[in-house]
Scaffold this motif. Structure first.
Motif: not given
Ligand code: GLU
Length: 371
Positions: A351, A356-357, A360
């Protein structure tokens, strides 16, 4: 919960006429539409691609056209859809615009999912729209769909779309909160089923007959949709959608029924990843990542040494060890530029690096095939 919505890569959400249209005024339930658009925007911000299948065209136009009898002839349905679809699209356009998103209208018929050339065209358009950040809003092309080329209900249309785009989940927002062992409105003994492992003939028998009235759905078409979606390796949920923010509610654990993807659906998908797609890029990974992949783990950015090629999110990649040998193929959760920036970094740093996320994993194990 079986499925964490925030972990999904590609999700199709279907909303029924009863949710979209206010029966009192025969107009769109605007606050509700806006809340669904906000939920979808939140899923997108978490890194998922979202597609909406919306009914409501016919219901939005019946009153305006004086077609209030319970059953319409095909020509009347086609006429109502022609008037209602423009209203429906306008309502969704406004709802997504409020989230800063472009809504894109696609009208499909059964033929579009069966004819190979049209199927590939529709799929390519959907992929392009998603890569451009637009939200596809799909309905059946009721004005041209005659009896032989109609889906007839949007539950099945949504399942075909989920299959077409290889979605990992299909969510049917409905006026019931899932599948029961009997009709809960009639049988007080009816038990809610939170999980259905396989859509067997016994499960299909729980569908009963379609309900009267405006919606063409009912539990039966939802189970037919479940059969299509799970057979294509896509999980499916039925949940209550009447309240505001129904997807947020689902993510927070609202009552629902999840149908598990069929294992052979997964393997068909994996065969497709391994065999039918030409990799558009490649990543080289360190020895630790090679071992982790061998144990069935996802490919995390931390183990990636180098990224090459030009690819978008969802495109096929070849995964190579440090000697250059191809050890796996999979679908990338990031485009080439983002992948290069997060290569070698821990997932918690993504992030901060990208702003931005995202996911994973660079390649999730569901999207990965060892060679
Ligand atoms: N395509 C129809 C409409 O928009 C709805 C079909 C359905 O309810 O499943 O009015």
């Amino acid at each position: 919960m079986l499925h964490d919505l925030t972990k999904l890569r590609r999700i199709v959400v279907k909303v029924g006429s009863a949710l979209v249209v206010d029966p009192e005024t025969a107009t769109p339930r605007e606050p509700w539409l806006f809340s669904v658009a906000a939920d979808l925007a939140a899923l997108r911000a978490g890194g998922a691609e979202v597609i909406l299948v919306s009914s409501g065209a016919i219901a939005l136009a019946r009153r305006a056209l004086g077609l209030t009898q319970p059953r319409l002839r095909l020509e009347e349905k086609q006429a109502a859809a022609a008037v209602g679809q423009i209203r429906l699209a306008g309502a969704w356009q406004a709802a997504f615009a409020a989230q800063g998103l472009n809504a894109a209208q696609l009208l499909l018929t059964l033929e579009d999912s069966e004819d190979r050339r049209r199927y590939l065209n529709a799929r390519a358009t959907l992929a392009t729209l998603l890569s451009l950040g637009a939200v596809p809003v799909i309905n059946e092309n009721d004005t041209v769909a005659t009896a032989e080329i109609r889906f007839g209900d949007n539950d099945r249309l949504a399942a075909r779309v989920a299959e077409m785009v290889q979605a990992d989940a299909l969510v049917l927002l409905s006026d019931v909160d899932g599948l029961y062992t009997a009709d809960p409105r009639r049988d007080p003994q009816a038990r809610h089923l939170p999980e259905v492992a396989a859509v067997t003939d016994e499960v299909m028998a729980l569908g009963g007959e379609p309900p009267p009235g405006y919606s063409s759905g009912g539990m039966r078409t939802k189970l037919l949709a479940a059969r299509i979606a799970t057979g294509a390796g896509c999980a499916m949920a039925i949940t209550l959608g009447t309240g505001l923010h129904p997807l947020q509610a689902l993510a927070e654990g609202a009552r629902c029924t999840w149908f598990s993807p069929a294992p052979e659906g997964r393997s068909a998908r994996k065969r497709w990843i391994a065999g039918s797609l030409a990799p558009l890029g490649s990543v080289s990974v360190d020895a630790g990542a090679v071992r982790a992949l061998g144990r069935g783990s996802s490919l995390l950015p931390a183990g990636v040494r180098g990224v090459s090629g030009e690819f978008s999110r969802g495109d096929p990649l070849s995964v190579r060890d440090e000697t250059g040998r191809e050890i796996a193929r999979g679908l990338s959760a990031y485009d080439a530029e983002a992948a290069a920036r997060i290569a070698g970094r821990r997932s918690e740093e993504i992030e901060a690096i990208l702003g931005w996320r995202g996911r994973d994993e660079l390649v999730h194990r569901d999207d990965l095939v060892l060679l």
